[in-house]
Design a protein around this motif. Structure first.
Motif, mmCIF file in Angstrom:
data_model
loop_
_atom_site.group_PDB
_atom_site.id
_atom_site.type_symbol
_atom_site.label_atom_id
_atom_site.label_comp_id
_atom_site.label_asym_id
_atom_site.label_seq_id
_atom_site.Cartn_x
_atom_site.Cartn_y
_atom_site.Cartn_z
ATOM 1 N N SER A 24 -14.010 4.187 0.754
ATOM 2 C CA SER A 24 -14.165 5.447 0.007
ATOM 3 C C SER A 24 -13.433 6.595 0.687
ATOM 4 C CB SER A 24 -15.648 5.790 -0.159
ATOM 5 O OG SER A 24 -16.243 6.004 1.102
ATOM 6 N N ARG A 25 -13.183 6.486 2.003
ATOM 7 C CA ARG A 25 -12.474 7.540 2.747
ATOM 8 C C ARG A 25 -11.749 6.917 3.919
ATOM 9 N NH1 ARG A 25 -17.069 11.468 2.929
ATOM 10 N NH2 ARG A 25 -17.568 10.341 4.811
ATOM 11 N N PHE A 26 -10.449 7.100 3.960
ATOM 12 C CA PHE A 26 -9.664 6.637 5.107
ATOM 13 C C PHE A 26 -9.305 7.830 5.981
ATOM 14 C CE2 PHE A 26 -8.596 3.322 1.992
ATOM 15 C CZ PHE A 26 -8.742 2.183 2.767
ATOM 16 N N ALA A 27 -9.193 7.587 7.282
ATOM 17 C CA ALA A 27 -8.650 8.623 8.160
ATOM 18 C C ALA A 27 -7.168 8.786 7.842
ATOM 19 C CB ALA A 27 -8.844 8.227 9.617
ATOM 20 N N ASP A 28 -6.679 10.027 7.945
ATOM 21 C CA ASP A 28 -5.312 10.365 7.508
ATOM 22 C C ASP A 28 -4.220 9.517 8.161
ATOM 23 O OD1 ASP A 28 -6.104 12.321 5.766
ATOM 24 O OD2 ASP A 28 -5.880 13.960 7.211
ATOM 25 N N ILE A 29 -4.266 9.420 9.483
ATOM 26 C CA ILE A 29 -3.156 8.743 10.175
ATOM 27 C C ILE A 29 -3.161 7.262 9.838
ATOM 28 C CG2 ILE A 29 -2.037 8.243 12.392
ATOM 29 C CD1 ILE A 29 -3.225 10.790 13.517
ATOM 30 N N PHE A 30 -4.366 6.657 9.793
ATOM 31 C CA PHE A 30 -4.446 5.241 9.453
ATOM 32 C C PHE A 30 -3.884 4.988 8.051
ATOM 33 C CE2 PHE A 30 -6.392 1.629 7.409
ATOM 34 C CZ PHE A 30 -6.141 0.621 8.324
ATOM 35 N N ARG A 31 -4.258 5.848 7.111
ATOM 36 C CA ARG A 31 -3.774 5.658 5.734
ATOM 37 C C ARG A 31 -2.249 5.765 5.689
ATOM 38 N NH1 ARG A 31 -6.325 9.663 1.868
ATOM 39 N NH2 ARG A 31 -4.850 10.935 3.011
ATOM 40 N N GLY A 32 -1.716 6.732 6.427
ATOM 41 C CA GLY A 32 -0.260 6.876 6.483
ATOM 42 C C GLY A 32 0.407 5.646 7.086
ATOM 43 N N ASN A 33 -0.150 5.172 8.192
ATOM 44 C CA ASN A 33 0.421 3.991 8.850
ATOM 45 C C ASN A 33 0.379 2.773 7.932
ATOM 46 O OD1 ASN A 33 0.889 5.427 11.190
ATOM 47 N ND2 ASN A 33 -0.933 4.681 12.252
ATOM 48 N N SER A 34 -0.712 2.629 7.152
ATOM 49 C CA SER A 34 -0.842 1.488 6.243
ATOM 50 C C SER A 34 0.303 1.487 5.239
ATOM 51 C CB SER A 34 -2.164 1.561 5.476
ATOM 52 O OG SER A 34 -3.230 1.499 6.363
ATOM 53 N N GLY A 35 0.554 2.661 4.670
ATOM 54 C CA GLY A 35 1.616 2.781 3.670
ATOM 55 C C GLY A 35 2.968 2.408 4.240
ATOM 56 N N LYS A 36 3.195 2.760 5.510
ATOM 57 C CA LYS A 36 4.487 2.450 6.134
ATOM 58 C C LYS A 36 4.650 0.949 6.341
ATOM 59 C CE LYS A 36 5.301 6.870 6.834
ATOM 60 N NZ LYS A 36 6.300 7.624 6.108
ATOM 61 N N GLY A 37 3.529 0.311 6.698
ATOM 62 C CA GLY A 37 3.620 -1.102 7.087
ATOM 63 C C GLY A 37 3.420 -2.081 5.947
ATOM 64 N N GLY A 38 3.017 -1.576 4.771
ATOM 65 C CA GLY A 38 2.853 -2.486 3.633
ATOM 66 C C GLY A 38 1.441 -3.012 3.456
ATOM 67 N N LEU A 39 0.473 -2.423 4.167
ATOM 68 C CA LEU A 39 -0.939 -2.746 3.948
ATOM 69 C C LEU A 39 -1.457 -1.732 2.928
ATOM 70 C CD1 LEU A 39 -3.549 -4.324 5.076
ATOM 71 C CD2 LEU A 39 -3.894 -2.274 6.478
ATOM 72 N N LEU A 40 -2.080 -2.206 1.847
ATOM 73 C CA LEU A 40 -2.549 -1.268 0.825
ATOM 74 C C LEU A 40 -3.913 -0.718 1.208
ATOM 75 C CD1 LEU A 40 -2.317 0.172 -1.895
ATOM 76 C CD2 LEU A 40 -3.279 -1.880 -2.975
ATOM 77 N N ALA A 41 -3.994 0.592 1.437
ATOM 78 C CA ALA A 41 -5.261 1.274 1.689
ATOM 79 C C ALA A 41 -5.661 1.952 0.394
ATOM 80 C CB ALA A 41 -5.091 2.300 2.818
#
Lengths: 195, 468
Positions: free
Chosen positions: A95-112
Motif C-alpha cells: 500500500s506504501r513503498f519508500a521513495d528510494i526503493f520504489r525508484g530503484n525497482s523501476g530502474k531494475g525492472g521489478l514492478l512495485a
C-alpha cells in the motif's frame, strides 16, 4: 532491461509493516561487487527461522510478494531490488513503498505496484487459503487478478512506459546531451569543482 | 510567483522538461563510495560510456573499512576487494578519491561539507540515503540507487518527478541539554517513518535558526528516516560563516557572487507548502527510540509503550514485534534499560561538535563496568581536530576506545558490530533489526545522552549524573 507486460505467478504474504532494506538484505552482503547472485542474502536474518513464510513448502517458487505498508524504507541500497529479483520475485504489492526503493525497482525492472491496504489484506487471505492460486499482474491494464479478486494498481506513468518498453533510462537522457552541454555553459563560475 | 526554497533550487537545475515526462535535473556534485558504486562503474564499462564530469565527482572510503589498523591491508578479503575496486575504478575514470590513510578520508557526508564542496543551492546526490545531510546548507541533496549512480556518472543528470513540499516549523528555544538529535527524533515520532514520503522537508523556525551547521546537518541527515528523500534549511549567516575559507569555498569576486545568489535561497513569505507541521521546541526533552524503526521513539523519562493500548492492528503488531525483538516489556521505564555498548559516531553525530558535547559530559568520569564506549570520528580531519583539542584523551581516560574515521557500527559492515542479543545506545540513525550486527538491539540517542548512558550503564540524560 527486459520489458514487463503481464506476469502470472504465485504469491507469498509478508505480514510485516516497515520492512526496511536492512531486513531485505543485511549490510554484510553489500560487500560483493557483482550485480547478481544475491538470492542467498534476501531476508537473510528472517530466513534463519524455519517458519518464515519463504521457508514454508507451500510458498516455494513464488514470484509475487504481498507486503505490509512502508516496504523498502531506510538505506538506498539497490541490492534490495537485486536480491528480490535474484530470489525470483518480479512484483511487490504494497500500500506504501519508500521513495528510494520504489525508484530503484523501476530502474531494475521489478514492478512495485501500489494497492490499498484493504486489498493487501484480502490478498493475504486469498493466498493463505490457497497458496497455489495464480495471480496475474497486468502492467498494460494496471490490474491485479486472483480468481474472483480484481484490483487496480498505481504505478508511475513514466516508470510504466519504460517497463513496458524495456527502455534504458540512461539512453533516454543521453538523447538530451546537447541541452545538457548548453546547461553546463550557463552554470555559475563560483560552483565547486575538483578539476 | 511565490516559491519555496526547494522549488527555487529545483527550477534552477531543470535542463529539460516536457508534458508527461519527469524533469531532467542537472547534478552539481556526485559523491561516491565503495559500496554502491562498483556495479555502476561496471555498467559504464559494459555500455562503453565515459564518466561525463569527473571534476564534479568525488569519492571516499567509508562504509566498508576498519576503524583500527588502518595502516595495514584490510583483513577481510571481501571488503579489501571492494575497496580496491573503488581505487581502480577512480583511477580508470579520473575521479578524485580520498582513500584510507588520506587526511581528507571520512564519511562521505562529513567530507563534502568540511571541504567546502557542499554549498547552498546545489544539487547533490550520492548512493547513500543520508545524502539528505547536505540539505543543511540549502542544497537539494538526496540518496540514489546504483542505477541512478550510473545514470549520473554517464550524464551528470537525473530524470525526476517534482517532490511535494512540507514545512517543519520548530519554534521556541530548546531547553538545556536538548539537542538537534532530539528535534529530529521528535519530528520522526510525530509524522512517522512514512510521513515524509514524496516530500522535501524544509526545517524552519527560531529553533532551527539557532542551530549550528553541525546541528542542522544532524536534523537534515535523518529526513530519510521520516520517509523524505531530502530535507533543507535556508542558508543564512551561520551557513556562510561555516563555508568561508573552506578548501573549495568560492573566494574573492566569486564569494560575493555566490553570497548574493545564496541570499535569494529562502522560501518566499507567501509561498505555500503542501503540508505544514509545527513543533514547540521549548517542550522537547531528550529523546530515545525503544523500537525497531526510528519513528518508535519517546522522551527518555517515559516508559515502554503497551501495544494493547493501540487499536490499529498493523501498528499494534509492529509494536509487539519490536518489543519482542528488543526484549522490552510494556510499562518498563526507559531509564532502566541497561546497555552493553555505546556508539558515538556516524554521519548523524560524528562531527567535531558532537565529540565535544559528549566529551564535556564524560570528562572526569568513567565508563560503567561492562560497558564498551566506541568513539568513531566522522572523518580523519575530525579525528585530528579532536586530538588537537585533547578530546581523545578525555575519552581514553574515561575508558573508551578511540578509533579511525568511517561509518563503523552505524551499519556494521566492518568488524565493529554488536553480538546477538547485545544492546547499544547509538548516536547513529537507524535502529532496524540487526542494523548494528545480527541480533543486536539499538536505541538511538544524542551524543550527550550517549555519554551519560556510557557512564551509568543505563539509558540516561546528563542531568542524571552525579556531580564530579
Amino acid at each position: 532491461m527486459d520489458a514487463f507486460t503481464v506476469h502470472t505467478g504465485t504469491a507469498a504474504p509478508l505480514h510485516r509493516s516497515n520492512v526496511d532494506t536492512d531486513q531485505i538484505i543485511p549490510a554484510e552482503y553489500l560487500k560483493r561487487i557483482t550485480r547478481h547472485g544475491f538470492e542467498d542474502a534476501l531476508f537473510a536474518s528472517w530466513r534463519k527461522d524455519p517458519d518464515f513464510v519463504l521457508n514454508r513448502p507451500e510458498y516455494q517458487g513464488v514470484s509475487i510478494l504481498v507486503a505490509g505498508p512502508d516496504f523498502g524504507t531506510g538505506s538506498s541500497r539497490e541490492h534490495a531490488v537485486w536480491a528480490l529479483q535474484d530470489f525470483g520475485f518480479r512484483v511487490v504489492l504494497c500500500s506504501r513503498f519508500a521513495d528510494i526503493f520504489r525508484g530503484n525497482s523501476g530502474k531494475g525492472g521489478l514492478l512495485a505496484a501500489v494497492i490499498p491496504q484493504a486489498a493487501i489484506e484480502e490478498l493475504w487471505e486469498i493466498v493463505e487459503a490457497d497458496p497455489a492460486i495464480l495471480i496475474t499482474v497486468d502492467l498494460q491494464e494496471r490490474k491485479v487478478n486472483a480468481g474472483e479478486f480484481t484490483c487496480n494498481f498505481e504505478v508511475d506513468d513514466y516508470v510504466r512506459w519504460r517497463l513496458l518498453e524495456g527502455l534504458d533510462d540512461i539512453g533516454i537522457t543521453l538523447e538530451h546531451s546537447d541541452v545538457i552541454s548548453e546547461f553546463e555553459k550557463r552554470r555559475p563560475g563560483f560552483l565547486p569543482s575538483l578539476g | 510567483m511565490s516559491r519555496t526554497l526547494a522549488e527555487k533550487v529545483w527550477s534552477d537545475h531543470i535542463i529539460h522538461e516536457g508534458e508527461g515526462l519527469p524533469d531532467l535535473l542537472y547534478i552539481d556534485l556526485h559523491l561516491i563510495h565503495e559500496v554502491t558504486s562498483p556495479q555502476a562503474f561496471d555498467g559504464l564499462r559494459a555500455a562503453g560510456r565515459p564518466l561525463r564530469r569527473p571534476d564534479l565527482t568525488v569519492a571516499t572510503e567509508d562504509h566498508n573499512i576498519p576503524t583500527f589498523d588502518v595502516d595495514k591491508p584490510i583483513a577481510d578479503p571481501v571488503s579489501r576487494i571492494q575497496v580496491e575496486t573503488l581505487r581502480e575504478n577512480c583511477k580508470e575514470f579520473g575521479v578524485t578519491l580520498f582513500p584510507l590513510g588520506n587526511v581528507e578520508q571520512g564519511i562521505v557526508h562529513v567530507v563534502g561539507p568540511q571541504m567546502g564542496l557542499t554549498q547552498p543551492g546545489m544539487t547533490i546526490v550520492c548512493g547513500d540515503s543520508h545524502t539528505s545531510t547536505h540539505g543543511a546548507f540549502g542544497a537539494l541533496a538526496f540518496g540514489i540507487g546504483t542505477s541512478e549512480v550510473e545514470h549520473v556518472m554517464a550524464t551528470q543528470a537525473l530524470p525526476l518527478k517534482p517532490f511535494k513540499t512540507m514545512a517543519i516549523n520548530v519554534e521556541g528555544a530548546l531547553p538545556e541539554g536538548v539537542t538537534a538529535k532530539d528535534i529530529i527524533l521528535a519530528v520522526i515520532a510525530q509524522i512517522g517513518t512514512s510521513g515524509g514520503q514524496g516530500y522535501v522537508l524544509e526545517y524552519r523556525g527560531s529553533a532551527i535558526k539557532a542551530l549550528s551547521m553541525e546541528g542542522r546537518m544532524t536534523v537534515c541527515n535523518m529526513s530519510i528516516e521520516a520517509g523524505a528523500r531530502a530535507g533543507m534549511i535556508a542558508p543564512d549567516s551561520t551557513t556562510f560563516d561555516y563555508i568561508k575559507g573552506k578548501p573549495h569555498a568560492p573566494y574573492g569576486k566569486d564569494w560575493e557572487s555566490a553570497v548574493s545568489y545564496w541570499e535569494t535561497l529562502n522560501t518566499d513569505p507567501d509561498a505555500q507548502f503542501d503540508r505544514e507541521i509545527t513543533i514547540d521546541a521549548s517542550a522537547l526533552r531528550p529523546f530515545v527510540t525503544w523500537g525497531t524503526n526510528p519513528g518508535q521513539g519517546l522522551p527518555l523519562d517515559q516508559v515502554v509503550p503497551d501495544p494493547k493500548a493501540v487499536s490499529d492492528p498493523v501498528e499494534r503488531a509492529a509494536i509487539e514485534n519490536a518489543l519482542a525483538y528488543m526484549d522490552l516489556r510494556p510499562g518498563q521505564p526507559l531509564k532502566e534499560i541497561t546497555v552493553d555498548t555505546v556508539f558515538l559516531g556516524s554521519c548523524t553525530n560524528g562531527r567535531i561538535e558532537d565529540l565535544r558535547a559528549a566529551a564535556q559530559v564524560i570528562k572526569n568520569r568513567k565508563v560503567a563496568d561492562g560497558v564498551r564506549l566506541l568513539v568513531v570520528p566522522g572523518s580523519t580531519r575530525v579525528r585530528i581536530e579532536a586530538e588537537a583539542e585533547g578530546l581523545d584523551q578525555v575519552f581514553l581516560d574515561a575508558g573508551a576506545e578511540w578509533r579511525g574515521a568511517g561509518c563503523s557500527m552505524c551499519l556494521a559492515m566492518n568488524p565493529d558490530k554488536l553480538s546477538p542479543g547485545e544492546r547499544s545506545a547509538s548516536t547513529s540513525n537507524r535502529n532496524f533489526e540487526g542494523r548494528q550486527g545480527p541480533g543486536g538491539r539499538t536505541h538511538l540517542v544524542s551524543p550527550e545522552v550517549a555519554a551519560a548512558t556510557a557512564v551509568r550503564g543505563t539509558l540516561s540524560a546528563p542531568t542524571d549524573l552525579a556531580e564530579v
